[in-house]
Enzyme design. Structure first.
Site, PDB file in Angstrom:
ATOM      1  N   GLY A 210       0.824  -1.202   0.000  1.00 38.53           N
ATOM      2  CA  GLY A 210       0.000   0.000   0.000  1.00 38.53           C
ATOM      3  C   GLY A 210       0.857   1.250   0.000  1.00 38.53           C
ATOM      4  O   GLY A 210       1.893   1.297   0.646  1.00 38.53           O
TER       5      GLY A 210
ATOM      6  N   GLY B 224       5.050  -7.079   4.874  1.00 42.10           N
ATOM      7  CA  GLY B 224       5.028  -8.072   3.808  1.00 42.10           C
ATOM      8  C   GLY B 224       6.067  -7.785   2.742  1.00 42.10           C
ATOM      9  O   GLY B 224       6.761  -8.696   2.269  1.00 42.10           O
TER      10      GLY B 224
ATOM     11  N   ASP C 235      -0.384   2.690   8.943  1.00 42.42           N
ATOM     12  CA  ASP C 235      -0.881   2.068  10.173  1.00 42.42           C
ATOM     13  C   ASP C 235       0.039   2.263  11.367  1.00 42.42           C
ATOM     14  O   ASP C 235      -0.371   2.011  12.501  1.00 42.42           O
ATOM     15  CB  ASP C 235      -1.088   0.565   9.956  1.00 42.42           C
ATOM     16  CG  ASP C 235      -2.112   0.273   8.882  1.00 42.42           C
ATOM     17  OD1 ASP C 235      -2.949   1.153   8.625  1.00 42.42           O
ATOM     18  OD2 ASP C 235      -2.070  -0.821   8.296  1.00 42.42           O
TER      19      ASP C 235
ATOM     20  N   GLU D 259     -10.778  -0.548  11.872  1.00 37.52           N
ATOM     21  CA  GLU D 259     -11.396  -1.533  10.974  1.00 37.52           C
ATOM     22  C   GLU D 259     -11.112  -2.974  11.402  1.00 37.52           C
ATOM     23  O   GLU D 259     -11.849  -3.886  11.039  1.00 37.52           O
ATOM     24  CB  GLU D 259     -10.921  -1.325   9.537  1.00 37.52           C
ATOM     25  CG  GLU D 259      -9.433  -1.544   9.326  1.00 37.52           C
ATOM     26  CD  GLU D 259      -9.015  -1.333   7.883  1.00 37.52           C
ATOM     27  OE1 GLU D 259      -9.908  -1.179   7.040  1.00 37.52           O
ATOM     28  OE2 GLU D 259      -7.802  -1.314   7.608  1.00 37.52           O
TER      29      GLU D 259
ATOM     30  N   ARG E 108      -5.250   7.663   3.138  1.00 39.25           N
ATOM     31  CA  ARG E 108      -4.000   7.196   2.543  1.00 39.25           C
ATOM     32  C   ARG E 108      -3.314   8.248   1.669  1.00 39.25           C
ATOM     33  O   ARG E 108      -2.107   8.180   1.439  1.00 39.25           O
ATOM     34  CB  ARG E 108      -4.273   5.942   1.714  1.00 39.25           C
ATOM     35  CG  ARG E 108      -3.034   5.177   1.314  1.00 39.25           C
ATOM     36  CD  ARG E 108      -3.386   3.949   0.489  1.00 39.25           C
ATOM     37  NE  ARG E 108      -3.976   2.897   1.285  1.00 39.25           N
ATOM     38  CZ  ARG E 108      -3.305   2.080   2.081  1.00 39.25           C
ATOM     39  NH1 ARG E 108      -2.002   2.229   2.211  1.00 39.25           N
ATOM     40  NH2 ARG E 108      -3.912   1.137   2.762  1.00 39.25           N
TER      41      ARG E 108
ATOM     42  N   ASN F 159      10.895  26.604  18.756  1.00 41.26           N
ATOM     43  CA  ASN F 159      11.744  25.515  19.245  1.00 41.26           C
ATOM     44  C   ASN F 159      13.096  26.057  19.722  1.00 41.26           C
ATOM     45  O   ASN F 159      14.153  25.516  19.395  1.00 41.26           O
ATOM     46  CB  ASN F 159      11.955  24.460  18.151  1.00 41.26           C
ATOM     47  CG  ASN F 159      12.518  23.160  18.698  1.00 41.26           C
ATOM     48  OD1 ASN F 159      12.254  22.791  19.839  1.00 41.26           O
ATOM     49  ND2 ASN F 159      13.304  22.458  17.901  1.00 41.26           N
ATOM     50  N   ASN F 160      13.034  27.102  20.520  1.00 39.32           N
ATOM     51  CA  ASN F 160      14.253  27.785  20.954  1.00 39.32           C
ATOM     52  C   ASN F 160      14.435  27.743  22.461  1.00 39.32           C
ATOM     53  O   ASN F 160      15.028  28.648  23.045  1.00 39.32           O
ATOM     54  CB  ASN F 160      14.231  29.242  20.484  1.00 39.32           C
ATOM     55  CG  ASN F 160      13.096  30.041  21.118  1.00 39.32           C
ATOM     56  OD1 ASN F 160      12.082  29.483  21.524  1.00 39.32           O
ATOM     57  ND2 ASN F 160      13.269  31.349  21.208  1.00 39.32           N
TER      58      ASN F 160
ATOM     59  N   LEU G 101       0.568  33.732  10.409  1.00 39.81           N
ATOM     60  CA  LEU G 101      -0.137  32.499  10.046  1.00 39.81           C
ATOM     61  C   LEU G 101       0.600  31.287  10.617  1.00 39.81           C
ATOM     62  O   LEU G 101       0.011  30.215  10.799  1.00 39.81           O
ATOM     63  CB  LEU G 101      -0.287  32.378   8.527  1.00 39.81           C
ATOM     64  CG  LEU G 101       0.931  32.095   7.635  1.00 39.81           C
ATOM     65  CD1 LEU G 101       1.276  30.615   7.574  1.00 39.81           C
ATOM     66  CD2 LEU G 101       0.677  32.617   6.233  1.00 39.81           C
TER      67      LEU G 101
ATOM     68  N   ARG H 121      18.567  34.283  22.890  1.00 39.78           N
ATOM     69  CA  ARG H 121      17.282  33.680  23.237  1.00 39.78           C
ATOM     70  C   ARG H 121      17.080  32.326  22.541  1.00 39.78           C
ATOM     71  O   ARG H 121      16.093  32.079  21.858  1.00 39.78           O
ATOM     72  CB  ARG H 121      16.134  34.640  22.885  1.00 39.78           C
ATOM     73  CG  ARG H 121      16.174  35.936  23.676  1.00 39.78           C
ATOM     74  CD  ARG H 121      15.140  36.931  23.182  1.00 39.78           C
ATOM     75  NE  ARG H 121      13.785  36.411  23.319  1.00 39.78           N
ATOM     76  CZ  ARG H 121      13.044  36.461  24.428  1.00 39.78           C
ATOM     77  NH1 ARG H 121      13.538  37.015  25.527  1.00 39.78           N
ATOM     78  NH2 ARG H 121      11.811  35.982  24.442  1.00 39.78           N
TER      79      ARG H 121
END
Length: 834
Positions: free
Chosen positions: A62, A155, A201, A299, A335, A569-570, A699, A764
């Site tokens: 897949g 697989g 998955d 499922e 998917r 992320n500082n 944004l 910083r």
């Protein structure tokens, strides 16, 4: 199959029709090799100084979003190492039918933002037969390929290992059949295999996350977030069915991220009578004030007897109990689509690591296949079949109804999230006595997506542990003013899906003028622990509170902890901060649109992103968008750098490139601003290309929190209480001070003094940043080295990277059909399967 002459492509030509640029020595008979002719003469000769490796990549099973970034990273890193790289089209069918095509630098241009796999995928019945695998071996040897990267599920990886184990015996059979000469076995003694798990998955052991799982979770959350608005309007109950087969990760992650009432997963079937338990839990929610109910069904969900639980059955039961119930089966929408930041990131890192594995490993190491996985934000190598067998054992455990072992085999993170869901959904409360301790949460710094999910988890998990929960509005300034309210279970209902910060945030910190008011507020509400969830200002704030302990003894009886909640992320003590994933997804969404507009008119974009003095957002968005250059303060900008980059872009646009992208951190340079760079490139490139600047702005701070920010903020809060409980058990009272964060795949505590030493107050940001090497990596795999006057990224056999590897004109290439023509347009990258 009829006997025809075909070509072994040895890098001297890419024409399949026998044009004059093809080395005639590479012609062989498909059914028989002339024993007098050495198929491997070029390779043997070159071994004395620089053996040119030949590698191939295939995608099987897949598809999943993120396969294309992995293909791109692997192919380009292989070229930089000096090897020849090929793509096997349509999975194992391509191996069997000799649909193996050479790749050049331009073959993988522009695919990083595309879902699916451009080289196609299929499930091959022929490959499952020994005769089919013998043909696959012949086709690999014919192309002189003995290194294979397989991107697929368990697989597909099992099939690759089977081909590896049968390699020698199949070669012997081909020699006996007269199709190969005996010396081929000497020169191709092994088939080296590396695997990358491409599966939505997230069902493979040996990696924290599989390629495609984050994108699939995003699709689910988008659907559920949309459904919730109509569910609330009509007071309905919705049953959502998600993919997963034998793995309930998608259902579990989406359940935690959306605040679902109930989930059904195959790893932990519900006890007998679960239907009534589910109905009772939904009813409790309605009595508490909830206007909708949400049940997520994997499922592959089953009951304790192994009987499948269907979404239709769940809906019918709820309707029988008086609910206005609806079903939504999400299907294949999970998917597809554009890969998320995280899927692009892990796919790129794993693709590069796979190329490095084939080059850096010894012969003995190459004999054992490896799985390339992720631990935190870094790559790891694990024994392939050990991971596959462990994964496949789960299906057997489920079939044998040994459910207690299944969750343990899935790994610690799966088990942890399941326990978190049980607690936060009110399915199983500890019912512990009140500790009589108050725990307070506040935000400080800029707003960050993930703040509200964090407060929800903080509140509900804290109540579950017996603490009295409080929320402080408007940061440390609000704390001084006494703006505190007690948080109850339903106070935070629905906060898991909300962006922004309901508690509010600002950049104030404790100081001499407000410290006494802060202490008075803490004493009035009997606060024993403070959790600051925010950015760099917040860390300065808790460091200041810690400093005031020497003067105000009351603070010594209070635990003060910082947790990372900033898009930049500082902050110290963590590799990633909550909010940065959402911000990067927002940025990539904007960049993808910008690139589309640029293609139409031969345009170079200079894009400014947030981050202040920290270049994390610029570096990561560059790596995952395919930008040619990124400018960050940590590396600096010089006039010489700009001049060389200008030369590079001029060369690229001269060669009919239609797009260029530069990403700049907002404070990368005080002198060379975004507008200056725009003006420089516009003036010098005006006859070749147009230039535009774009400042993305706020944004990047907004939007609904991403799946990772939702579930990781929840996980962070779970560990926070584990730290508190351990502190309480060890000392009899709360006294830990410092910060918590994500380090090397786990969540760790950093003491306050160590945290302070790690902070650079001037810039910083942390003094040491783990991602810095990725800036050069991004540049290396984005620009063809012969186009780059500043390139120093050749390694080993770099002389093999030549003009033939450069993107060429469309008129020189023919388009493919399935299993037929062996070349394709390397500039426009058509979907091969169309």
């Amino acid at each position: 199959m009829t006997t025809t002459s075909k070509i072994i492509n040895d890098g001297e030509g890419e024409d399949v029709k026998g044009n004059k640029n093809i080395n005639k020595k590479s012609l062989i008979d498909e059914n028989r090799l002339d024993e007098k002719k050495d198929l491997l003469s070029d390779k043997v000769e070159s071994k004395t100084h620089c053996s040119v490796k030949r590698m191939a990549v295939l995608t099987s099973g897949g598809d999943s979003s993120g396969m294309n970034p992995a293909i791109r990273a692997f192919a380009r890193q292989v070229m930089l190492k000096g090897a020849k790289v090929f793509a096997v089209r349509e999975g194992y069918n391509g191996l069997v039918n000799d649909s193996i095509v050479p790749l050049n630098w331009g073959s993988v241009a522009g695919i990083i933002s595309r879902g699916g796999t451009i080289i196609g995928t299929a499930r091959s019945a022929e490959f499952r037969t020994r005769e089919g695998r013998k043909r696959a071996v012949f086709n690999l040897v014919k192309n002189r390929i003995d290194n294979l990267l397989v991107i697929g599920g368990d697989g597909s990886l099992t099939g690759a290992n089977l081909l590896r184990t049968e390699w020698c015996s199949l070669l012997e059979e081909l020699v006996k059949d007269g199709k190969l000469t005996l010396d081929v076995m000497e020169h191709f003694p092994i088939l080296s295999i590396a695997g990358i798990v491409g599966s939505i998955d997230n069902d493979m052991c040996g990696t924290d996350l599989t390629v495609g799982a984050d994108t699939a979770t995003k699709r689910i959350l988008e659907a559920i977030d949309s459904i919730l608005s109509t569910a609330v309007s009509h007071q309905r109950s919705f049953v959502i069915e998600v993919m997963g087969r034998n793995c309930g990760w998608l259902a579990l992650a989406s359940g935690v991220a959306t605040g679902a009432d109930y989930i059904l997963i195959p790893e932990s079937p519900p006890d007998d009578g679960w239907e009534q338990t589910m109905a009772d839990n939904l009813e409790r929610g309605r009595l508490s004030g909830r206007r909708c109910s949400l049940v997520i069904v994997s499922e592959g969900a089953i009951d304790r007897q192994g009987k499948p639980i269907t979404s239709a059955y769940v809906r019918q039961f709820l309707e029988d109990k008086g609910h206005d119930a609806r079903i939504t089966i999400l299907g294949h929408v999970q998917r597809g689509g554009t890969p998320t930041f995280l899927d692009r990131y892990i796919a790129t890192r794993m693709g590069i690591e796979a190329a490095n594995y084939f080059y850096d490993s010894t012969i003995e190491q190459l004999k054992q296949p490896v799985l390339i996985g992720m631990s935190g934000m870094d790559t790891i190598r694990s024994p392939l079949m050990e991971c596959v067998q462990k994964t496949q054992s789960i299906a057997s455990l489920i079939k044998e109804r040994r459910f207690n072992e299944v969750v343990d085999v899935r790994g610690g993170m799966f088990k942890e999230f399941y326990e978190i869901f049980i607690a936060c959904s009110n399915l199983h409360r500890r019912k512990v006595e009140s500790k009589g301790m108050g725990v307070l949460i506040l935000h400080s710094g800029g707003p960050s997506p993930g703040m509200n999910p964090c407060v929800r988890a903080f509140t509900r998990l804290g109540i579950d542990h017996g603490y009295t929960m409080y929320g402080c509005f408007n940061g440390f300034g609000g704390l001084a003013l006494g703006e505190i309210e007690q948080l109850h279970w339903m106070t935070v209902n629905g906060w898991s899906v909300m962006g922004g910060a309901e508690l509010g945030t600002n950049r104030s910190i404790p100081n001499d003028s407000n410290i006494e008011a802060i202490i008075a507020t803490l004493e009035r509400f009997k606060i024993n622990a403070i959790l600051m969830f925010g950015g760099f200002n917040g860390y300065l704030g808790i460091a200041k509170l810690y400093e005031y302990r020497e003067k105000y003894q009351q603070l010594k009886r209070i635990s003060i902890i910082g947790a990372p909640g900033t898009i930049a992320n500082n902050v110290p003590g963590t590799n990633i901060s909550i909010g940065s994933d959402t911000s990067l997804n927002n940025t990539l969404d904007a960049l993808d649109k910008i690139k589309q507009s640029a293609v139409a008119s031969r345009r170079l974009f200079v894009v400014e992103v947030m981050g202040a003095h920290c270049g994390y957002l610029a570096a990561m968005s560059s790596l995952t968008s395919g930008a040619e250059r990124s400018y960050i303060m940590e590396r600096g900008i010089t006039l010489n750098t700009l001049t060389k980059d200008l030369e590079m872009f001029v060369e690229r646009f001269k060669r009919e490139h239609r797009i260029g992208l530069i990403i700049k951190s907002e404070l990368a340079s005080n002198t060379y601003s975004t507008h200056f760079i725009y003006s420089l490139f516009k003036e010098e490139g005006k006859h070749l290309f147009d230039v535009r600047e774009s400042i993305l702005g706020h944004l990047q701070q907004g939007g609904t929190p991403s799946a990772i920010d939702r579930i990781f903020s929840t996980r962070l809060m779970n560990h926070y209480y584990q730290f508190l409980e351990n502190d309480l058990k060890e000392h009899g009272h709360l006294q830990m001070n410092g910060c918590i964060g994500f380090i090397d795949g786990g969540i760790h505590y950093t003491p306050m003094q160590e945290m302070i030493e790690e902070m650079s107050d001037k810039f910083r940001r942390p003094r040491s940043q783990w991602w810095m090497d990725l800036v050069e990596t991004s540049q290396n795999i984005s620009v063809f080295p012969l186009d780059d006057p500043s390139s120093t990224n050749f390694e080993g056999c770099n002389s093999n990277l030549s003009e033939q590897d450069r993107p060429i004109k469309k008129s020189d290439i023919s388009s493919p059909t399935s299993y037929s023509q062996k070349t394709f347009d390397p500039n426009v990258n058509p979907q091969f399967t169309l």
